[in-house]
Design a protein around this motif. Structure first.
Motif, short mmCIF file in Angstrom:
data_model
loop_
_atom_site.label_atom_id
_atom_site.label_comp_id
_atom_site.label_asym_id
_atom_site.label_seq_id
_atom_site.Cartn_x
_atom_site.Cartn_y
_atom_site.Cartn_z
N ALA A 295 0.82 -1.22 0.00
CA ALA A 295 0.00 0.00 0.00
C ALA A 295 0.85 1.27 0.00
O ALA A 295 0.40 2.33 -0.45
CB ALA A 295 -0.93 0.00 1.21
N ASP A 296 2.09 1.18 0.48
CA ASP A 296 2.98 2.35 0.51
C ASP A 296 3.82 2.47 -0.76
O ASP A 296 4.74 3.29 -0.83
CB ASP A 296 3.88 2.29 1.75
N GLY A 297 3.52 1.62 -1.73
CA GLY A 297 4.26 1.68 -3.00
C GLY A 297 5.48 0.79 -3.07
O GLY A 297 6.12 0.70 -4.12
N HIS A 298 5.81 0.11 -1.97
CA HIS A 298 6.97 -0.78 -1.96
C HIS A 298 6.74 -1.94 -2.93
O HIS A 298 5.77 -2.69 -2.80
CB HIS A 298 7.19 -1.32 -0.54
N ALA A 299 7.59 -2.07 -3.94
CA ALA A 299 7.42 -3.11 -4.96
C ALA A 299 7.72 -4.50 -4.38
O ALA A 299 8.63 -4.66 -3.54
CB ALA A 299 8.34 -2.84 -6.14
N VAL A 300 6.97 -5.49 -4.81
CA VAL A 300 7.14 -6.87 -4.35
C VAL A 300 7.35 -7.76 -5.57
O VAL A 300 6.63 -7.65 -6.56
CB VAL A 300 5.91 -7.35 -3.56
N SER A 301 8.34 -8.63 -5.50
CA SER A 301 8.58 -9.60 -6.56
C SER A 301 7.72 -10.83 -6.27
O SER A 301 8.07 -11.66 -5.43
CB SER A 301 10.07 -9.97 -6.61
N LEU A 302 6.59 -10.91 -6.94
CA LEU A 302 5.64 -12.01 -6.74
C LEU A 302 5.70 -12.93 -7.96
O LEU A 302 5.33 -12.53 -9.07
CB LEU A 302 4.22 -11.46 -6.55
N LEU A 303 6.17 -14.14 -7.74
CA LEU A 303 6.49 -15.07 -8.82
C LEU A 303 5.59 -16.30 -8.76
O LEU A 303 4.84 -16.49 -7.79
CB LEU A 303 7.96 -15.49 -8.70
N ALA A 304 5.68 -17.14 -9.78
CA ALA A 304 4.85 -18.33 -9.87
C ALA A 304 5.68 -19.60 -9.72
O ALA A 304 6.83 -19.67 -10.16
CB ALA A 304 4.11 -18.37 -11.20
#
Length: 597
Positions: A295-304
């Protein structure tokens, strides 16, 4: 079954896929329900898919088809019985292959593995021995199955996990021999809650989420095949629900998998409203399309997590930022011989090509234990979960891994671009020497080396491993099993093998902290690719612990992404603090969920 539960009674278990569901309970069709009067059917039901009869007497089953004092059958009778069993087993195997062809990911893996098990020569040989004693073919199948089940139970570990699969196969073969429908999932007239003693993977993989609103098993653990596939399908799921057998088929229940409760005959109005609200919430989460950010804009590396080319391409069409775990076992498990270089290159290139500009992490063969390779010289071990598996297959055939790395490097060159130096990691690394040797072999081929963190020796001395690798990936399923010294398939130990265990979370924090401050001044990526990352609440905790990426089943991506979008990094750190300050997995889970509201 035991005495029926009263209205309002609450049965507690371990939630593994969060969600609420309300509807009629439908029990998996037990084999004894097919033909309770048949003598060998009794043996089959006791040993095939029900925990209540899991210790059936193979000798009694054999006696159903012949007594010790009866004259030995002639060779023609034995051969007819052997041929009938072989034909029935082959039919069951073909059905499993057909289901595997329509499935992806873990579903395809377990279906393929079960098809291989159905064709096992050792099982057929044991059946022939029983036929020579005078047993009818159905009874011989049961007796042979129980002989292997007893061996697997004695060995323990991942071999013991195969007992449910083997007994399920036996039930299917016996049903085929009698010309009866296969046991398993009942017909649903309306959406409902599927109840089972311990659901066989072959059944779980074929579930229709539109009809099966939730799964509740009396046995099983949080990292069982049932739990993993339920998460892949997005179906709320509970395991280790002690006392579930007291719920009669057709009884209306309310399942709260997040809280780990099943309420028998709840008040209809409030229960229906709660389930509908949860359904709307999950439907809204399913529309999340990324990219992943807090929510604060911190990018997350979400993978499969993927298993094959189909799964990779499906992930590529969705919100995944890449692939954090490409399981390569499926290309090997159903083979009597090793796939050729060309076959491997084609498979790897297809997966790499699904994300030409993004990270794709390939795991080398996680073979051994419950996933033996027919061509690697693997033998039966007393404790296979602690035996030759993963990188340790090198002890049997060092060239097997080298050939896989050669093929992966060739696939990377073929795809080019971001995949010209593919990321590759080894499972079950336990020593610095193993990490160094693996990294050297990767770099000599232009590959980017990493290792799985699933053996505690790596987690507690991670600083010694970091100079040799370029990334780490925590496999929470095995790490939890080994840290807690608990078989992850044991229903009695489900509370111990819960990835919310504070001791496991503390080790993950240690790994993340060390990777962020590597001895040589680098900041090394340290992700999580185990099932823990697919729990939206636990995903928040993992980010708060400092992990740099999360890799989950494709079906779980929207739910995790939507949950992360509603919290800040500071909140994630607070959730992590709360979890680490707890004494039990249940306390940690409940406290974090309360804090999230």
């Amino acid at each position: 079954m035991t005495q029926q539960s009263k209205a309002g009674a609450v049965i507690r278990g371990t939630g593994v896929v969060a969600g609420l569901a309300h509807g009629p309970a439908r029990w998996v069709v037990r084999p004894e329900a097919l033909d309770p009067a048949a003598g060998s059917a009794g043996g089959a039901s006791a040993g095939a898919g029900t925990a209540e009869g899991g210790s059936s007497d193979a000798g009694s089953a054999a006696e159903a088809g012949g007594s010790a004092g009866a004259p030995a059958p002639d060779e023609r009778e034995v051969e007819r019985g052997r041929e009938r069993f072989a034909a029935a087993a082959a039919t069951v195997a073909r059905r499993l292959d057909q289901r595997a062809a329509l499935a992806t990911g873990v579903s395809a893996e377990v279906l393929t593995a079960n098809a291989v098990l159905a064709r096992d020569r050792g099982w057929a040989k044991e059946v022939t021995k029983e036929l020579k004693k005078g047993a009818a073919v159905e009874a011989a199948a049961v007796a042979a199955t129980e002989s292997f089940a007893a061996k697997f139970a004695k060995i323990g570990g991942r071999q013991a996990e195969r007992i449910t699969d083997l007994r399920d196969l036996c039930a299917r073969v016996v049903a085929e021999l009698r010309g009866l429908p296969e046991p398993g999932i009942p017909a649903f007239d309306e959406p409902g809650i599927l109840l089972a003693d311990d659901l066989a993977p072959a059944d779980t993989a074929g579930l229709d989420p539109a009809l099966v609103l939730a799964i509740v098993c009396e046995h099983g653990g949080p990292t069982s095949h049932t739990a993993i596939i339920a998460r892949q399908l997005g179906i709320p799921c509970m395991v280790a629900a002690d006392g579930l057998s007291a719920v009669a088929d057709g009884t209306r229940v309310l399942v709260d998998a997040a809280a780990g409760t099943v309420t028998v005959e709840p008040e209809e109005g409030p229960a229906a409203a709660a389930a509908e609200a949860d359904r709307r919430h999950r439907a809204a989460a399913a529309t999340w399309t990324g990219p992943a950010a807090l929510a604060d804009g911190h990018a997350v590396s979400l993978l499969a997590n993927v298993q094959d080319g189909d799964g990779a391409e499906a992930a590529g069409a969705g919100p995944a930022a890449g692939i954090g775990l490409f399981r390569t076992e499926l290309a090997f498990l159903d083979r009597a011989d090793e796939p050729t270089h060309a076959e491997q290159v084609a498979l790897y290139a297809r997966v790499l090509g699904a994300f030409p500009d993004s990270r794709v992490v390939t795991r080398t063969l996680d073979a051994g234990s419950d996933k033996p390779l027919a061509f690697a010289g693997m033998t039966e071990e007393d404790n296979p979960a602690l035996g030759v598996r993963g990188i340790r297959v090198d002890l049997l055939d060092r060239g097997l891994l080298d050939r896989q790395l050669d093929a992966l490097a060739a696939a990377g060159r073929q795809v080019g671009g971001a995949q010209s130096s593919p990321w590759v990691m080894a499972p079950m690394v336990a020593t610095v020497d193993e990490a160094r040797d693996f990294a050297d072999r990767c770099r000599s081929r232009g590959l980017t080396p990493g290792i799985m963190v699933e053996v505690p020796s790596v987690a507690v001395a991670v600083d010694r491993f970091l100079p040799h690798v370029d990334f780490l990936s925590v496999g929470t399923n095995d790490l939890t099993q080994y840290v807690m010294a608990a078989d992850r398939m044991s229903p009695d130990l489900a509370a111990l093998t819960d990835p919310w265990q504070p001791a496991v979370l503390r080790l993950i924090r240690t790994v993340a902290d060390a990777a962020r401050r590597a001895p040589d001044g680098r900041s090394i990526p340290a992700g999580v690719c185990g099932e823990a990352a697919a729990d939206p609440d636990l995903a928040c905790v993992l980010l708060g612990l400092g992990v740099t990426s999360l890799s989950v089943a494709t079906a779980a991506l929207p739910h995790v992404g939507a949950a992360l979008a509603g919290v800040t990094l500071e909140q994630c750190r607070e959730f992590a603090r709360i979890a680490l300050d707890s004494d039990t997995a249940r306390d940690a889970r409940d406290a974090v969920r309360a804090a999230r509201g």
